[in-house]
Design a protein around this motif. Structure first.
Motif, PDB file in Angstrom:
ATOM      1  N   VAL A 197    -103.274  57.142 -14.989  1.00 32.44           N
ATOM      2  CA  VAL A 197    -103.547  56.096 -14.002  1.00 32.44           C
ATOM      3  C   VAL A 197    -102.441  56.070 -12.947  1.00 32.44           C
ATOM      4  CG1 VAL A 197    -103.862  53.615 -13.657  1.00 32.44           C
ATOM      5  CG2 VAL A 197    -104.834  54.726 -15.692  1.00 32.44           C
ATOM      6  N   ALA A 198    -101.193  56.124 -13.423  1.00 37.56           N
ATOM      7  CA  ALA A 198    -100.072  56.153 -12.486  1.00 37.56           C
ATOM      8  C   ALA A 198    -100.012  57.490 -11.745  1.00 37.56           C
ATOM      9  CB  ALA A 198     -98.757  55.911 -13.227  1.00 37.56           C
ATOM     10  N   ALA A 199    -100.484  58.550 -12.390  1.00 38.29           N
ATOM     11  CA  ALA A 199    -100.428  59.875 -11.769  1.00 38.29           C
ATOM     12  C   ALA A 199    -101.325  59.951 -10.538  1.00 38.29           C
ATOM     13  CB  ALA A 199    -100.829  60.948 -12.777  1.00 38.29           C
ATOM     14  N   GLU A 200    -102.455  59.230 -10.562  1.00 40.10           N
ATOM     15  CA  GLU A 200    -103.337  59.264  -9.393  1.00 40.10           C
ATOM     16  C   GLU A 200    -102.634  58.659  -8.179  1.00 40.10           C
ATOM     17  OE1 GLU A 200    -107.709  57.771  -7.804  1.00 40.10           O
ATOM     18  OE2 GLU A 200    -107.097  57.380  -9.875  1.00 40.10           O
ATOM     19  N   SER A 201    -101.981  57.514  -8.390  1.00 45.47           N
ATOM     20  CA  SER A 201    -101.252  56.884  -7.279  1.00 45.47           C
ATOM     21  C   SER A 201    -100.115  57.780  -6.796  1.00 45.47           C
ATOM     22  CB  SER A 201    -100.705  55.527  -7.734  1.00 45.47           C
ATOM     23  OG  SER A 201     -99.927  54.941  -6.705  1.00 45.47           O
ATOM     24  N   ASN A 202     -99.416  58.395  -7.738  1.00 41.36           N
ATOM     25  CA  ASN A 202     -98.315  59.299  -7.390  1.00 41.36           C
ATOM     26  C   ASN A 202     -98.816  60.502  -6.589  1.00 41.36           C
ATOM     27  OD1 ASN A 202     -96.263  61.642  -9.175  1.00 41.36           O
ATOM     28  ND2 ASN A 202     -95.677  60.460  -7.389  1.00 41.36           N
ATOM     29  N   ALA A 203    -100.005  61.039  -6.981  1.00 36.52           N
ATOM     30  CA  ALA A 203    -100.574  62.186  -6.278  1.00 36.52           C
ATOM     31  C   ALA A 203    -100.939  61.816  -4.840  1.00 36.52           C
ATOM     32  CB  ALA A 203    -101.795  62.713  -7.015  1.00 36.52           C
ATOM     33  N   ARG A 204    -101.475  60.595  -4.647  1.00 34.61           N
ATOM     34  CA  ARG A 204    -101.813  60.164  -3.290  1.00 34.61           C
ATOM     35  C   ARG A 204    -100.553  60.049  -2.424  1.00 34.61           C
ATOM     36  NH1 ARG A 204    -106.985  58.656  -2.644  1.00 34.61           N
ATOM     37  NH2 ARG A 204    -108.221  58.328  -4.533  1.00 34.61           N
ATOM     38  N   GLU A 205     -99.480  59.510  -2.993  1.00 33.14           N
ATOM     39  CA  GLU A 205     -98.227  59.409  -2.247  1.00 33.14           C
ATOM     40  C   GLU A 205     -97.719  60.791  -1.840  1.00 33.14           C
ATOM     41  OE1 GLU A 205     -95.419  57.288  -4.552  1.00 33.14           O
ATOM     42  OE2 GLU A 205     -96.396  55.336  -4.305  1.00 33.14           O
ATOM     43  N   LEU A 206     -97.797  61.723  -2.766  1.00 29.94           N
ATOM     44  CA  LEU A 206     -97.339  63.082  -2.460  1.00 29.94           C
ATOM     45  C   LEU A 206     -98.200  63.719  -1.375  1.00 29.94           C
ATOM     46  CD1 LEU A 206     -96.605  64.333  -6.091  1.00 29.94           C
ATOM     47  CD2 LEU A 206     -94.914  63.966  -4.287  1.00 29.94           C
ATOM     48  N   LEU A 207     -99.509  63.522  -1.455  1.00 30.91           N
ATOM     49  CA  LEU A 207    -100.405  64.084  -0.440  1.00 30.91           C
ATOM     50  C   LEU A 207    -100.160  63.422   0.915  1.00 30.91           C
ATOM     51  CD1 LEU A 207    -103.624  64.389  -2.591  1.00 30.91           C
ATOM     52  CD2 LEU A 207    -102.335  66.292  -1.602  1.00 30.91           C
ATOM     53  N   ASN A 208     -99.810  62.135   0.914  1.00 34.77           N
ATOM     54  CA  ASN A 208     -99.463  61.454   2.162  1.00 34.77           C
ATOM     55  C   ASN A 208     -98.298  62.146   2.853  1.00 34.77           C
ATOM     56  OD1 ASN A 208    -100.117  57.962   1.157  1.00 34.77           O
ATOM     57  ND2 ASN A 208    -101.497  59.662   1.582  1.00 34.77           N
ATOM     58  N   THR A 209     -97.299  62.549   2.081  1.00 35.92           N
ATOM     59  CA  THR A 209     -96.133  63.207   2.694  1.00 35.92           C
ATOM     60  C   THR A 209     -96.506  64.530   3.336  1.00 35.92           C
ATOM     61  OG1 THR A 209     -95.458  64.441   0.700  1.00 35.92           O
ATOM     62  CG2 THR A 209     -94.651  62.174   0.932  1.00 35.92           C
ATOM     63  N   LEU A 210     -97.634  65.143   2.891  1.00 36.78           N
ATOM     64  CA  LEU A 210     -98.093  66.402   3.482  1.00 36.78           C
ATOM     65  C   LEU A 210     -99.050  66.182   4.644  1.00 36.78           C
ATOM     66  CD1 LEU A 210     -98.727  68.552   0.260  1.00 36.78           C
ATOM     67  CD2 LEU A 210     -96.696  68.510   1.709  1.00 36.78           C
ATOM     68  N   GLY A 211     -99.387  64.923   4.930  1.00 39.43           N
ATOM     69  CA  GLY A 211    -100.281  64.634   6.043  1.00 39.43           C
ATOM     70  C   GLY A 211    -101.721  64.389   5.648  1.00 39.43           C
ATOM     71  N   TYR A 212    -102.011  64.263   4.342  1.00 38.35           N
ATOM     72  CA  TYR A 212    -103.372  63.992   3.865  1.00 38.35           C
ATOM     73  C   TYR A 212    -103.443  62.537   3.403  1.00 38.35           C
ATOM     74  CZ  TYR A 212    -103.690  69.098   3.762  1.00 38.35           C
ATOM     75  OH  TYR A 212    -103.659  70.436   4.096  1.00 38.35           O
ATOM     76  N   PHE A 213    -104.124  61.683   4.171  1.00 40.31           N
ATOM     77  CA  PHE A 213    -104.168  60.257   3.861  1.00 40.31           C
ATOM     78  C   PHE A 213    -105.523  59.791   3.328  1.00 40.31           C
ATOM     79  CE2 PHE A 213    -100.487  60.616   6.558  1.00 40.31           C
ATOM     80  CZ  PHE A 213     -99.589  59.701   6.012  1.00 40.31           C
ATOM     81  N   THR A 214    -106.520  60.674   3.273  1.00 36.73           N
ATOM     82  CA  THR A 214    -107.828  60.300   2.709  1.00 36.73           C
ATOM     83  C   THR A 214    -108.267  61.347   1.678  1.00 36.73           C
ATOM     84  OG1 THR A 214    -108.931  61.422   4.560  1.00 36.73           O
ATOM     85  CG2 THR A 214    -108.552  59.032   4.771  1.00 36.73           C
ATOM     86  N   PRO A 215    -107.429  61.622   0.680  1.00 37.22           N
ATOM     87  CA  PRO A 215    -107.825  62.631  -0.309  1.00 37.22           C
ATOM     88  C   PRO A 215    -108.816  62.040  -1.318  1.00 37.22           C
ATOM     89  CG  PRO A 215    -105.706  61.706  -0.915  1.00 37.22           C
ATOM     90  CD  PRO A 215    -106.078  61.085   0.415  1.00 37.22           C
ATOM     91  N   THR A 216    -109.601  62.916  -1.915  1.00 40.71           N
ATOM     92  CA  THR A 216    -110.465  62.560  -3.038  1.00 40.71           C
ATOM     93  C   THR A 216    -109.885  63.203  -4.288  1.00 40.71           C
ATOM     94  OG1 THR A 216    -112.424  62.448  -1.613  1.00 40.71           O
ATOM     95  CG2 THR A 216    -112.787  62.691  -3.991  1.00 40.71           C
ATOM     96  N   LEU A 217    -109.555  62.362  -5.278  1.00 39.75           N
ATOM     97  CA  LEU A 217    -108.904  62.850  -6.497  1.00 39.75           C
ATOM     98  C   LEU A 217    -109.790  62.598  -7.700  1.00 39.75           C
ATOM     99  CD1 LEU A 217    -105.271  61.516  -5.892  1.00 39.75           C
ATOM    100  CD2 LEU A 217    -106.111  63.831  -5.501  1.00 39.75           C
ATOM    101  N   THR A 218    -109.882  63.584  -8.561  1.00 43.44           N
ATOM    102  CA  THR A 218    -110.593  63.447  -9.835  1.00 43.44           C
ATOM    103  C   THR A 218    -109.671  63.918 -10.942  1.00 43.44           C
ATOM    104  OG1 THR A 218    -112.712  63.897  -8.749  1.00 43.44           O
ATOM    105  CG2 THR A 218    -112.631  64.072 -11.162  1.00 43.44           C
ATOM    106  N   LEU A 219    -109.298  62.976 -11.848  1.00 46.18           N
ATOM    107  CA  LEU A 219    -108.414  63.314 -12.954  1.00 46.18           C
ATOM    108  C   LEU A 219    -109.204  63.263 -14.256  1.00 46.18           C
ATOM    109  CD1 LEU A 219    -106.420  62.144 -10.665  1.00 46.18           C
ATOM    110  CD2 LEU A 219    -104.796  61.865 -12.554  1.00 46.18           C
ATOM    111  N   SER A 220    -109.048  64.268 -15.084  1.00 41.06           N
ATOM    112  CA  SER A 220    -109.762  64.318 -16.360  1.00 41.06           C
ATOM    113  C   SER A 220    -108.835  64.822 -17.448  1.00 41.06           C
ATOM    114  CB  SER A 220    -110.996  65.214 -16.252  1.00 41.06           C
ATOM    115  OG  SER A 220    -110.623  66.532 -15.881  1.00 41.06           O
TER     116      SER A 220
END
Length: 604
Positions: free
Chosen positions: A69-92
């Motif tokens: 659950v925390a990893a999804e938020s962390n992944a979005r923050e990391l993608l933000n630093t690369l310039g991706y602010f609307t990513p779609t993430l699927t964690l399984s």
């Protein structure tokens, strides 16, 4: 709309949590990131906080699920630093009991979405720089040199880098206390646009005040001021401060030098004092050296330095060196510079060259004149006596001359020890008069140029740290005199070897005499072109570079007889901690032979 304000790049702490490890030797889980862009996958696998928990020995499936659950938020923050602010993430979470690495796998599927582009940039100034007309060029330069303009991809690292570059440019001239007062990046995630705003506060303008020397005991403090030549009363300029520091450090009187301007509260900005913290060099020292080149084989040398000769007070550097081609003994005495930076110098030298063409040359030289080293430019004006006596089969006659000479060398490289761009130019002009045989006048001109031009880029996950380069070199010389003039061999030209035309031995290219001898000539021409390519291994930029090159050179007694002798080959460069090490394998088309050329260090 998302606003970020001086936000540091997220997720860079990947240190693992301490653990004794699982009893079966497997990790608690493995991590797999899938993305259309492998660079995104590699980045997330390296920086996700989830990686810190892989080696916990008591981590079960439920705990892993909570961490995801925390990893999804962390992944979005990391993608933000690369310039991706609307990513779609699927964690399984997948159970993998047969996997030897881990009993379960966390899978992260990433659809990064569109890259955010910079839409507009606003750069504003507060403080003295905002209104002073003389700072208009500096303000314009900072805006023009902004490294994240409209249209470029927004990333956190580029945003931080652009702000840092701007504040360095402002603080480099007149405003050493400049700071970033405010900055903001407004992100319109739906439109994939970023609006950037930064405001710099310059603080007051500063001028150089008097120089004080701390740590001086043996050498004259006033001499240190003359060597440094700090422009007291002028506007602060970081480069001028570094130039003054370099002049002191390279004078030989100090083992270490550090210059600082006092910009603390209460100090008058119009006369800010500068302190030179020095550690003095010994009065005398002896330096022993060993070296090796493929041209001359092993070399031993011994230098004796006396920083304050009795009576004169001049600095003396005496040197002895020996290798199979050259045996040299010389001494150079230098006075302290005057207020303009010029200093007197005297030089005496005796030398034997065992491979000057196909004969041995014993020579002597006495030189006296004035010189000045000012930042990247060296100048000299001097009178010189030369004498040469040749030994061998049918050698040239002995000769001597008096000459008046002028020399100028400019070095404009980004790094004096291992340059990656820039240029160097050296010119020597002389007017002489022969003293043996028929006494006749002659003129001598010599020049060399080296240009290093970055071309292209090297792609690595962290960006290009060094670019491929094209290195071009030209060298030419001419001695103009009547045919019967007996010019000393030390005033004539030979070429070939590690630093000139590779594929040929040291000074192998000269005038081919009828009796098979190789003689020094009156005209010289050398040209070289070299491609330098940084080497990437395992997606990391290494300290090695590959090179391809073609060299050509010729020596003749008449310009129309210059016929180039060509060498070509390949090599490798190692950027060692103490300087570049070069190894080249070259084929000489005229001699039809392959030679290995080894060289350490860079000089121009």
């Amino acid at each position: 709309m998302l606003a970020t304000k001086d936000k540091a790049e997220a997720g860079t702490d990947t240190a693992p949590i301490a653990s004794a490890g699982r009893a079966d030797g497997r990790d608690a889980f493995s991590l797999e990131v899938q993305s259309p862009d492998s660079k995104i996958s590699d980045y997330l696998e390296q920086h996700l906080e989830l990686q810190r928990y892989r080696q916990l020995d008591d981590l079960g499936a439920n705990e892993v699920s909570r961490l995801m659950v925390a990893a999804e938020s962390n992944a979005r923050e990391l993608l933000n630093t690369l310039g991706y602010f609307t990513p779609t993430l699927t964690l399984s979470l997948q159970e993998t009991p047969e996997d030897k690495k881990a009993p379960r796998r966390v899978r992260v599927e990433v659809e990064p979405g569109p890259l955010t582009k910079v839409d507009k940039v606003a750069i504003e100034f507060d403080g003295a720089v905002a209104d002073d007309p003389k700072d208009a060029a500096q303000r314009s330069g900072i805006r023009a040199g902004w490294r994240l303009p409209a249209g470029q991809t927004f990333t956190q690292s580029r945003w931080d880098g652009a702000k840092s570059t701007g504040i360095r440019a402002l603080a480099a001239k007149r405003y050493p206390r400049a700071r970033i007062k405010d900055s903001q990046a407004d992100i319109d995630a739906d439109a994939a646009k970023a609006s950037l705003a930064v405001r710099y506060d310059s603080g007051p303008a500063y001028r150089f005040g008097p120089l004080t020397v701390s740590g001086a005991q043996r050498y004259d403090v006033d001499a240190a001021r003359r060597i440094a030549r700090l422009p007291v009363g002028q506007d602060y300029d970081e480069q001028k401060l570094l130039d003054a520091q370099l002049r002191l450090a390279s004078s030989g009187y100090y083992d270490s030098v550090f210059l600082t301007m006092d910009t603390s509260e209460g100090v008058d900005p119009n006369a800010a004092p500068v302190t030179a913290q020095v550690r003095e060099a010994p009065l005398q020292k002896v330096v022993l050296g060993v070296g090796f080149t493929s041209d001359s084989g092993p070399r031993v040398s011994m230098d004796h330095i006396h920083n304050q000769m009795p009576i004169l007070g001049w600095r003396a550097v005496s040197k002895f060196s020996y290798d199979k081609n050259t045996q040299l003994l010389n001494t150079e005495w230098r006075a302290l510079p005057d207020d303009s930076g010029w200093h007197w110098f005297d030089l005496g030298e005796i030398k034997r060259e065992n491979n000057a063409g196909t004969y041995t040359v014993d020579s002597a030289r006495i030189r006296s004149g004035r010189a000045k080293a000012d930042g990247h430019i060296d100048r000299s004006v001097f009178a010189q006596y030369d004498y040469s006596m040749s030994k061998g089969v049918d050698p040239p006659p002995s000769a001597s001359s008096l000459s008046i000479n002028w020399g100028w060398t400019g070095r404009y490289f980004d790094n004096s020890a291992a340059p990656t761009k820039g240029m160097g130019l050296a010119v020597e002009l002389g007017l002489g008069y022969t003293l043996l045989g028929e006494r006749l006048p002659y003129t001598r001109a010599y020049g060399r140029w080296l240009g290093i031009l970055p071309i292209g880029s090297v792609d690595t996950p962290t960006g290009a740290a060094r670019r491929p380069r094209l290195a071009m070199r030209l060298e030419g010389g001419a001695v103009s005199a009547k045919d019967e003039a007996q010019i000393p061999q030390t005033q004539l030209f030979l070429t070939g070897g590690d630093t000139t035309v590779r594929g040929y031995s040291y000074r192998q290219i000269g005038v081919d005499a009828d009796n098979g001898q190789i003689l020094a000539g009156r005209y010289l021409g050398v040209a070289s072109i070299e491609w330098q390519q940084p080497i990437v291994y395992d997606q990391k930029l290494t300290d090695y570079e590959g090179v391809l090159f073609v060299d050509a050179g010729s020596v003749a007694d008449r310009p129309g007889n210059l016929q180039p002798k060509i060498g070509a080959g390949f090599g490798v460069r190692w950027r060692s901690p103490v300087g570049p090490v070069q190894a080249d394998l070259a084929y000489g088309f005229d001699v039809k032979d392959v030679r290995l050329h080894l060289r350490f260090g860079f000089t121009f």
